[in-house]
Scaffold this active site. Sequence first.
Site, PDB file in Angstrom:
ATOM      1  N   PHE A 163      52.747  21.212  57.198  1.00 43.04           N
ATOM      2  CA  PHE A 163      52.084  20.471  58.065  1.00 43.04           C
ATOM      3  C   PHE A 163      52.567  18.972  58.146  1.00 43.04           C
ATOM      4  CE2 PHE A 163      49.333  19.784  54.487  1.00 43.04           C
ATOM      5  CZ  PHE A 163      49.112  18.322  54.282  1.00 43.04           C
ATOM      6  N   LYS A 187      58.047  29.323  62.559  1.00 40.38           N
ATOM      7  CA  LYS A 187      56.570  29.583  62.772  1.00 40.38           C
ATOM      8  C   LYS A 187      56.059  28.026  62.175  1.00 40.38           C
ATOM      9  CE  LYS A 187      53.252  30.148  59.493  1.00 40.38           C
ATOM     10  NZ  LYS A 187      52.271  28.960  60.265  1.00 40.38           N
ATOM     11  N   GLU A 190      50.136  25.762  61.731  1.00 42.35           N
ATOM     12  CA  GLU A 190      48.995  25.746  62.527  1.00 42.35           C
ATOM     13  C   GLU A 190      48.262  24.712  62.950  1.00 42.35           C
ATOM     14  OE1 GLU A 190      47.352  26.837  58.512  1.00 42.35           O
ATOM     15  OE2 GLU A 190      49.462  27.243  59.723  1.00 42.35           O
ATOM     16  N   LYS A 191      48.653  23.639  62.125  1.00 39.57           N
ATOM     17  CA  LYS A 191      47.878  22.324  62.021  1.00 39.57           C
ATOM     18  C   LYS A 191      48.343  21.284  63.196  1.00 39.57           C
ATOM     19  CE  LYS A 191      45.370  22.282  57.484  1.00 39.57           C
ATOM     20  NZ  LYS A 191      45.939  23.760  57.267  1.00 39.57           N
ATOM     21  N   SER A 240      53.328  24.493  49.785  1.00 36.26           N
ATOM     22  CA  SER A 240      52.606  24.514  48.278  1.00 36.26           C
ATOM     23  C   SER A 240      53.088  25.581  47.363  1.00 36.26           C
ATOM     24  CB  SER A 240      51.002  24.762  48.793  1.00 36.26           C
ATOM     25  OG  SER A 240      50.778  26.058  48.972  1.00 36.26           O
ATOM     26  N   CYS A 295      56.325  15.539  49.876  1.00 38.66           N
ATOM     27  CA  CYS A 295      56.683  16.143  48.554  1.00 38.66           C
ATOM     28  C   CYS A 295      57.323  15.412  47.725  1.00 38.66           C
ATOM     29  CB  CYS A 295      57.483  17.396  49.172  1.00 38.66           C
ATOM     30  SG  CYS A 295      58.821  17.331  49.701  1.00 38.66           S
ATOM     31  N   GLU A 395      49.225  18.274  42.054  1.00 38.97           N
ATOM     32  CA  GLU A 395      49.705  17.873  43.091  1.00 38.97           C
ATOM     33  C   GLU A 395      48.373  17.274  43.909  1.00 38.97           C
ATOM     34  OE1 GLU A 395      53.312  17.825  46.274  1.00 38.97           O
ATOM     35  OE2 GLU A 395      52.097  19.658  45.925  1.00 38.97           O
TER      36      GLU A 395
END
Length: 520
Positions: A163, A187, A190-191, A240, A295, A395
């Site tokens: 996201f 893909k 979804e957010k 993640s 990240c 994290e």
Amino acid sequence: MEVKVEGEASGNLSVPAVKLLINGEFLESKSSDYIPVVNPATQEVTSRLPQTTEGEFNAAVQAAKDAFPKWRDTPVSTRARVMLKLQHLINANMDELAASVTQEQGKTLADARGDVFRGLEVVEYACGIAPQLMGEFVENVSSGIDTYSLRQPLGVCAGICPFNFPAMIPLWMFPMAAATGNTFILKPSEKDPGASMLLAELALKAGLPKGVLNIVHGTHDTVNRILDHPDIKAISFVGSNNAGRYIYSRGSANGKRVQANKGAKNHAVVLPDANFDSTVNALTGAAFGAAGQRCMAISAAVFVGGMGRYKEALVEKAKSLKVSAGWEPGTDLGPVISKESKARIESLIGSGISQGAECPLDGRGITVPDYPHGNFIGPTLLTGVKPHMDCYQEEIFGPVLVCLEVDTLDQAIALVNANKHGNGTAVFTHSGAAARKFQNEIDVGMVGINIPIPVPLPFFSFSGWRESFDGDLNMYGAMGAQFFTRTKTVTASWKDFDPQASSQAIPGLAGVGASTPGKH
């Protein structure tokens, strides 16, 4: 089909559906299961995202499979011209793309433009992909025999996106895959799928043939289909640690090539001779920019010889940052992506305090005028942090800087190397000897020297190490091209044969391929 989305701030709200892209057409999904896409600053439901059905997913893969032979055989110069057109169209539509990122992800418009631009740089690299596709050639490995290698595309590849960079990460993936001759299943998160859909429209306008890029949506079921489908040959992932481990393990077990960029705990090591003002500015931007949701954010600062006056300076600098909706003028920090993310960040701040850290600046409970429902957390500083604390081990992925103190550079290097992650790090110093020692001994894949966020430009590769990356070929750059191709080695003999022994002898080829020309 109309789907009503219930939400605390949205009530009953009819919203448009995000479409699929299959074989060059944007299609309404037949799914009855939708996920609300929520503006994190307002909680407004902006769209509804379908959980792609199995039939739709298989159709997308089949479209990519059908498109592959022709696209593979398309001249590399033609593929490069498509990338050049895409580069132009992204530049021309920068503001629309940035607005979509800000609405769905929450980052400021300035950060959103940076999101798009850093992805655009990879498209520009893909425009010159040809040198990365060159093989090797050795003449006369034996008498009249040559051996050479070819770099050829894999086939259908896929990308699973996070996201936090809804434009940049898709642009790290499908342009490199397409430029090297593959077809692709993307893909988006979804957010925040909006930027991917806009980029797909631009790719088609640029001349990408139908079936070369396809887009599916969803969560666990869609991911598992990507991991399990036998026609998908390679998978790129950013996200993640837990998801990355799962994707790498299951994808690899199914015989797929996988690159998985995972979590991070990026340290900035501050030596006593560092320029004070520039270091304060660098730490503030790297820790709190993009609300800490990147990240490569600096989430841990290690002060060699003690923190001293940095504490007060960082608090004052962080207090000056404006927290608001990303589209508001002058905003420095937008919201974090979701209520769940906000709760997790606040919990880690609380655990740090309960485990003995001090909190001279606490961003929990911040009030943002006009946006009472937003997922806002203000800049937060935790000092006196020890390595065993949860706020250091985890994290956080929010606007939180944890501060540690050590006595020597050796201790700082040992501290960074003891952390399981190895994505990025930085050292601030005026000493060339100290910087060289740091870059040599640090067990981290991307190192900044007086640079807080050392993300390489695309002619290098994004080279995270250890727990931050699973795989052997990193994203974009030369390694990115290698990831999306494989080597075929050809050994060929074109010796002349006795014309009397073969009715297929070709006039004029006498002596061609002989080890001594003219003698055979």
